[in-house]
Design a protein around this motif. Structure first.
Motif, short mmCIF file in Angstrom:
data_model
loop_
_atom_site.label_atom_id
_atom_site.label_comp_id
_atom_site.label_asym_id
_atom_site.label_seq_id
_atom_site.Cartn_x
_atom_site.Cartn_y
_atom_site.Cartn_z
N PHE A 35 66.46 -7.30 -25.67
CA PHE A 35 67.28 -7.19 -24.46
C PHE A 35 68.56 -6.43 -24.76
O PHE A 35 68.97 -6.32 -25.91
N LYS A 36 69.19 -5.95 -23.71
CA LYS A 36 70.50 -5.32 -23.85
C LYS A 36 71.54 -6.39 -24.15
O LYS A 36 71.45 -7.51 -23.64
N LYS A 37 72.52 -6.03 -24.97
CA LYS A 37 73.57 -6.98 -25.32
C LYS A 37 74.31 -7.47 -24.08
O LYS A 37 74.69 -8.64 -24.00
N SER A 38 74.47 -6.61 -23.08
CA SER A 38 75.16 -7.02 -21.86
C SER A 38 74.40 -8.11 -21.12
O SER A 38 74.99 -9.04 -20.58
N SER A 39 73.07 -8.02 -21.11
CA SER A 39 72.25 -9.05 -20.47
C SER A 39 72.38 -10.38 -21.21
O SER A 39 72.47 -11.44 -20.59
N VAL A 40 72.39 -10.30 -22.52
CA VAL A 40 72.54 -11.51 -23.34
C VAL A 40 73.91 -12.12 -23.11
O VAL A 40 74.04 -13.35 -23.00
#
Length: 119
Positions: A35-40
């Motif tokens: 996943f993208k770090k922003s989603s996490v």
């Protein structure tokens, strides 16, 4: 102790990562799940608000008691269901993927019955 499937997956991932690393960070979770770090980061904020995790000033993520309880429940289900499916002749990758879906929707009663039967 209720959490949605996404939250359960994140908590399970934190648990699994914490077993092989000294600390868990958002970037580790993002890498593990693809996943993208922003989603996490958004997910970690929700887990923090629901008091399932704490985050240190250094960005290290720790499960709270409620987070650990959910993570351990989901991880136990995952391990048992995937190994059971493998013994039934299902390919290990398919068994793991199917277990990941089943672990979130199976009732406690049904899981306990399967667990009793398997052991």
């Amino acid at each position: 102790m209720h959490a949605n499937e996404s939250a359960e997956n994140y908590l399970e991932t934190i648990l699994v990562l914490s077993q092989s690393r000294p600390v868990v960070r958002s970037v580790d979770i993002a890498t593990e799940l693809g996943f993208k770090k922003s989603s996490v980061s958004v997910a970690m904020k929700k887990l923090r608000q629901n008091e399932h995790i704490t985050v240190s000033p250094e960005g290290y993520i720790y499960l709270t008691e409620s987070g650990k309880e959910i993570a351990e429940m989901i991880y136990e289900r995952h391990k048992l269901l995937s190994s059971w499916l493998i013994t039934l002749g299902v390919d290990k990758d398919i068994a793991s993927a199917d277990a990941c879906r089943i672990e979130h929707v199976i009732s406690k009663e049904s899981f306990e019955a399967i667990k009793k039967h398997v052991k």
